[in-house]
Design an enzyme around this catalytic site. Structure first.
Site, PDB file in Angstrom:
ATOM      1  N   ARG A 259      63.468  15.709  84.209  1.00  0.00           N
ATOM      2  CA  ARG A 259      62.439  16.665  83.783  1.00  0.00           C
ATOM      3  C   ARG A 259      63.162  17.881  83.200  1.00  0.00           C
ATOM      4  NH1 ARG A 259      61.025  20.752  87.163  1.00  0.00           N
ATOM      5  NH2 ARG A 259      61.119  19.743  89.178  1.00  0.00           N
ATOM      6  N   HIS A 263      58.530  22.156  86.927  1.00  0.00           N
ATOM      7  CA  HIS A 263      57.623  21.141  87.496  1.00  0.00           C
ATOM      8  C   HIS A 263      56.250  21.236  86.825  1.00  0.00           C
ATOM      9  CE1 HIS A 263      55.392  18.642  90.196  1.00  0.00           C
ATOM     10  NE2 HIS A 263      54.606  19.647  90.486  1.00  0.00           N
ATOM     11  N   TYR A 272      65.948  26.806  91.683  1.00  0.00           N
ATOM     12  CA  TYR A 272      66.545  25.778  92.554  1.00  0.00           C
ATOM     13  C   TYR A 272      67.423  24.771  91.814  1.00  0.00           C
ATOM     14  CZ  TYR A 272      62.297  23.377  90.916  1.00  0.00           C
ATOM     15  OH  TYR A 272      61.302  22.856  90.138  1.00  0.00           O
TER      16      TYR A 272
HETATM   17  C1  LIG Z   1      49.392  13.916  98.482  1.00  0.00           C
HETATM   18  C2  LIG Z   1      50.031  15.107  97.851  1.00  0.00           C
HETATM   19  N1  LIG Z   1      50.958  15.811  98.530  1.00  0.00           N
HETATM   20  C3  LIG Z   1      51.551  16.885  97.960  1.00  0.00           C
HETATM   21  C4  LIG Z   1      51.215  17.275  96.690  1.00  0.00           C
HETATM   22  C5  LIG Z   1      51.879  18.487  96.042  1.00  0.00           C
HETATM   23  N2  LIG Z   1      52.796  18.012  95.000  1.00  0.00           N
HETATM   24  C6  LIG Z   1      52.446  18.081  93.701  1.00  0.00           C
HETATM   25  S1  LIG Z   1      53.624  17.458  92.719  1.00  0.00           S
HETATM   26  C7  LIG Z   1      54.632  17.103  93.999  1.00  0.00           C
HETATM   27  C8  LIG Z   1      55.980  16.469  93.768  1.00  0.00           C
HETATM   28  C9  LIG Z   1      55.915  15.128  93.150  1.00  0.00           C
HETATM   29  O1  LIG Z   1      57.188  14.692  92.773  1.00  0.00           O
HETATM   30  P1  LIG Z   1      57.418  13.342  92.026  1.00  0.00           P
HETATM   31  O2  LIG Z   1      56.628  12.257  92.669  1.00  0.00           O
HETATM   32  O3  LIG Z   1      58.885  13.135  91.934  1.00  0.00           O
HETATM   33  O4  LIG Z   1      56.764  13.573  90.595  1.00  0.00           O
HETATM   34  P2  LIG Z   1      57.215  14.574  89.423  1.00  0.00           P
HETATM   35  O5  LIG Z   1      56.370  15.791  89.549  1.00  0.00           O
HETATM   36  O6  LIG Z   1      58.665  14.846  89.567  1.00  0.00           O
HETATM   37  O7  LIG Z   1      56.895  13.869  88.145  1.00  0.00           O
HETATM   38  C10 LIG Z   1      54.036  17.482  95.202  1.00  0.00           C
HETATM   39  C11 LIG Z   1      54.678  17.318  96.516  1.00  0.00           C
HETATM   40  C12 LIG Z   1      50.234  16.516  96.019  1.00  0.00           C
HETATM   41  N3  LIG Z   1      49.853  16.812  94.780  1.00  0.00           N
HETATM   42  N4  LIG Z   1      49.668  15.441  96.617  1.00  0.00           N
END
Ligand SMILES: Cc1ncc(C[n+]2csc(CCOP(=O)(O)OP(=O)(O)O)c2C)c(N)n1
Ligand SMILES: [Mg+2]
Length: 389
Positions: A259, A263, A272
């Site tokens: 990425r 985020h 970070y």
């Molecule tokens: C069930 C749930 N827990 C926590 C969150 C908060 N949250 C949003 S994005 C994220 C990280 C996701 O990381 P990843 O699966 O690696 O996807 P990326 O954003 O890197 O594409 C979190 C913990 C959420 N949206 N849904």
């Protein structure tokens, strides 16, 4: 008792176009025609432009938040190219806009969604895709259900779902993998390992050497590939799609990518992430890699690039205009479309919302809660036309 090995496995890594322009002619032969490569590159550039503009819209208060896809375009676009548009299900999380556009979703839908208008999630008829899933991992179960339904009905349809490295720590992910493998379902699981789950590095989400091998534990095919190499993406997703169609077997794909942006626009990754890491991955940018491939083969030049950039700007500007021209939905929609009969607590909230002073208790207004209830009844949900964007 003799000891013996009861199981041994290997995980393959697939790369066809490396970051220095090296091309594996054997693996890449006949995979994507020259015209298709040009079209894919054009699509990638347009989606990058959307990313930049969406970021600016958020910064200028015209959009709530936005998760940029910058750096991950090859993964989503390569996968979408390998699937059958109008037949196969795309089951995305929130970073795969590029794949949805390729399969026909108008660009302004995504903008509408992030502008806070749920009609952006009202997928037009005839498109096989689900709305973007914000709860992490939930969409993987939806993909399994859709694939199961397709198999049950005897349709020649498979489901491809996208999720991140962080999602593989969720129970939903493991339930989905288990279900798909045990019921022989035609699902392609595409994990976009972009190195981070917000501020949590992928290496502490998974202590195994690859995320791909999680698929092995459930008895399914698995493969890791260079997610910034569109040729590798097309190859592994095409193979997985064929297996799903032919044998109703799922595959777990780990697309290794990065990425390049934050985020979401609500994040500041500089807090970070090491800038040296970001700089290293900028050199692996899938757009730069594909442009170099095309230039080396005399398929691309500066003039074509200028004209593409201008077209992309125009296309994205038109999508923004279209999204902003759509009248904002009514604030009360969030109450009106959830319940057939609104519970009292929410009825109070709905009524409070209408008062001039936010937070005012409607029971203290003239006529009290009964008056607000009456007003609700007069404004019934059925009278409200549901408009499409
Ligand atoms: C069930 C749930 N827990 C926590 C969150 C908060 N949250 C949003 S994005 C994220 C990280 C996701 O990381 P990843 O699966 O690696 O996807 P990326 O954003 O890197 O594409 C979190 C913990 C959420 N949206 N849904
Ligand atoms: Mg991630």
């Amino acid at each position: 008792m003799p000891r013996r090995t009861v199981y041994e496995a290997k995980v393959e890594f697939v790369q066809i176009l490396d970051e220095d322009g090296g091309f594996d002619a054997k693996l890449g032969k006949g995979l994507i025609s020259d015209e298709e490569v040009v079209a894919l590159y054009e699509h990638m550039v347009t989606c990058r432009e959307l990313d930049e503009i969406a970021f600016k819209l958020q910064r200028s208060g015209r959009m709530g938040t936005f998760p940029q896809n910058k750096g991950q375009e090859a993964a989503a676009i390569g996968a979408a190219h390998a699937l059958t548009k109008g037949t196969d299900w795309l089951v995305p999380c929130y970073r795969e806009n590029a794949a949805l556009f390729m399969h026909g979703l108008p660009m302004h839908y995504i903008l509408l969604h992030w502008m806070g208008d749920e009609r952006g999630n009202q997928i037009p008829d005839g498109l096989y895709m689900t709305p973007q899933a914000i709860p992490i991992g939930t969409q993987m179960l939806h993909a399994v259900g859709l694939a199961w339904a397709a198999k049950y009905r005897g349709e020649d349809r498979i489901a491809c779902t996208f999720f991140g490295d962080g999602a593989t720590s969720e129970g939903d992910c493991h339930e989905a993998l288990n279900f798909a493998a045990n019921l022989d379902l035609p699902v392609v699981f595409v994990c976009q390992n972009n190195g981070w789950a917000i501020s949590v590095p992928a290496k502490i989400q998974c202590s195994a050497p690859t995320i791909a091998q999680r698929g092995l534990a459930y008895g399914m095919e698995c493969v890791q590939c260079d997610g910034n190499d569109i040729f590798a993406m097309v190859k592994v997703v095409r193979d997985a799609a064929e297996l799903a169609r032919r044998s109703h077997r799922p595959t777990f794909i780990e697309a290794v990518t990065y990425r390049l942006g934050d985020h979401t626009t609500a994040d500041d990754a500089r807090r970070y992430r090491d800038s040296a890491e970001v700089e290293m991955w900028k050199k692996r940018d899938p757009l730069i890699r594909l442009r170099k491939y095309l230039v080396d083969r005399n398929q691309w030049d500066d003039e074509k690039e200028r004209s593409l950039q201008a077209d992309a700007k125009e296309q994205v500007a038109a999508a923004v205009k279209r999204a902003e021209e759509i009248a904002a939905p009514s604030t009360t929609d969030m109450f009106d479309f959830l319940y057939a009969q609104l519970p009292d607590q929410l009825r109070i909230q709905r009524a409070t919302l209408r008062t001039a002073s936010l937070g005012q208790d409607p029971t203290q207004l003239e006529g009290g809660i009964e008056a607000s209830r009456q007003q609700d009844i007069e404004e019934t949900v059925s009278e409200r036309p549901v408009t499409k964007p």
